[in-house]
Design an enzyme around this catalytic site. Sequence first.
Site, PDB file in Angstrom:
ATOM      1  N   ASP A 238       0.958  -0.990   0.020  1.00  0.00           N
ATOM      2  CA  ASP A 238      -0.107  -0.076   0.054  1.00  0.00           C
ATOM      3  C   ASP A 238       1.013   1.124   0.067  1.00  0.00           C
ATOM      4  O   ASP A 238       1.877   1.254   0.546  1.00  0.00           O
ATOM      5  CB  ASP A 238      -0.864   0.020   1.081  1.00  0.00           C
ATOM      6  CG  ASP A 238      -1.855   1.072   1.211  1.00  0.00           C
ATOM      7  OD1 ASP A 238      -2.894   1.057   0.607  1.00  0.00           O
ATOM      8  OD2 ASP A 238      -1.427   2.414   1.694  1.00  0.00           O
ATOM      9  N   ASN A 246      -2.702  12.810  -4.894  1.00  0.00           N
ATOM     10  CA  ASN A 246      -4.306  12.933  -5.659  1.00  0.00           C
ATOM     11  C   ASN A 246      -5.034  14.157  -5.249  1.00  0.00           C
ATOM     12  O   ASN A 246      -5.676  14.728  -6.291  1.00  0.00           O
ATOM     13  CB  ASN A 246      -4.885  11.409  -5.238  1.00  0.00           C
ATOM     14  CG  ASN A 246      -5.621  10.893  -6.491  1.00  0.00           C
ATOM     15  OD1 ASN A 246      -5.101  11.058  -7.628  1.00  0.00           O
ATOM     16  ND2 ASN A 246      -6.247   9.790  -6.347  1.00  0.00           N
ATOM     17  N   ASP A 255      -2.848   9.150 -11.354  1.00  0.00           N
ATOM     18  CA  ASP A 255      -2.807   8.034 -12.452  1.00  0.00           C
ATOM     19  C   ASP A 255      -1.120   7.841 -13.000  1.00  0.00           C
ATOM     20  O   ASP A 255      -0.763   6.597 -13.217  1.00  0.00           O
ATOM     21  CB  ASP A 255      -3.655   8.481 -13.561  1.00  0.00           C
ATOM     22  CG  ASP A 255      -5.391   8.102 -13.311  1.00  0.00           C
ATOM     23  OD1 ASP A 255      -5.471   7.641 -12.182  1.00  0.00           O
ATOM     24  OD2 ASP A 255      -6.166   8.509 -14.047  1.00  0.00           O
ATOM     25  N   ASP A 281      -4.282   2.527  -4.642  1.00  0.00           N
ATOM     26  CA  ASP A 281      -2.672   2.432  -4.606  1.00  0.00           C
ATOM     27  C   ASP A 281      -2.294   1.122  -3.960  1.00  0.00           C
ATOM     28  O   ASP A 281      -1.315   1.180  -3.109  1.00  0.00           O
ATOM     29  CB  ASP A 281      -2.362   3.593  -3.775  1.00  0.00           C
ATOM     30  CG  ASP A 281      -3.084   3.710  -2.470  1.00  0.00           C
ATOM     31  OD1 ASP A 281      -4.207   3.068  -1.953  1.00  0.00           O
ATOM     32  OD2 ASP A 281      -2.471   4.323  -1.461  1.00  0.00           O
TER      33      ASP A 281
END
Length: 391
Positions: A238, A246, A255, A281
């Site tokens: 993670d 983001n 992205d 993620d």
Amino acid sequence: MNDMKIEFGVLIVSLGIIVLFNIINLSQWYSLLFVIPLGIYCFIIYKQKRENNIIVRSNKMLEDVNKLLENNLKDFEDVYNSLEVPIFSYTYSNKELFISKSIEKVASISQETIIDNPMEWKELVYTEDKMKVNEKMKWLEKGNNTKIQFRIKHTDDSVRWLELIATPKNDSNNNIVKIVGTIHNITRQKELEDKLRQLAYYDELTDLPNRLMIFKHVKKALARSKRQEHNLAVMFIDLDGFKNVNDTMGHDAGDTLLKDVATRLSESVREEDLTGRLGGDEFILVLEEVQNEEIEMIAKRIIENISNPFIIDGEEVNVSPSIGISMFPSDGEVFDELVQNADKAMYYAKTNGKNSYKFYTSELEEYEPPKFSLFNKIKETVAKLGSNSQR
């Protein structure tokens, strides 16, 4: 008709002579001496001419039939060679092959070449497909209908997929006398299948295997590990700090970051290892035939590579990985157990300093990860797969 006129004329002349003999009072006996040979002569002439006429008429009929056959054969050949799908017929007795000209459009081989050497087409088959083709041909030679899909090398260096459908024809003794069939260019079909497979099994953003592919892979990997009695490791990863990227730089930047992370992860593991994306993620790695020391080396390499700054839209971006690791068979012998324990180990690393890795231990057995953990997402995928398989 002309022959009948000639014989009728001879008969009239003969009757006239008989009448003349009667007028000059010659006996009937003398007239018969003349008429009988004359009649025999007329019969012979008639028979010969009739036979000649029959021969002439027969020859004319044969010429007409031959001309008709030649025209029909030409028409047949034109139709035969105009077909888009190549058709063929191979005769066993003389090893003679007939194949339509459309083979030249499908494969990089001329009609004349393959007719002269019917086995020449095998030289075009991809090396990886030759064993499969040979096995199918043996099946065909045993008298079975056969369908073969294989790749060939084309003159323009492109790959073409062909499908050969063949049917053996047997005689009254059940011996194969001929094989007939068709050859289809299925390249577009295969390309479409590849695209659909890509959509079904691979993540659209990163091109990494998705949840469905991961599940299928792990299932097979576990079966191999049990059969061969070797270790298997599951890593959950993670990204720490991804949400901030983001939120502050936008989803396009996020992205781009995920694609770059996917690249670095793939570069950090062995070629035979699976690197997949679960969503968001969150990533997963599956490593077969690996010991703890090697797993630690890979985990450290991942931390180092992912922790190095990324450049997104000209700006430096920093994220770090939290990694949880579970092992087969010590931490679980089935998929759910391995996933759940790797999930617990990953969240333990995340809540205890981040940018680190953690092997699952029995001490984590009672540890409860957040509600929307990786394990729950994997469970959802497994449940969907199970419900689909029951339909």
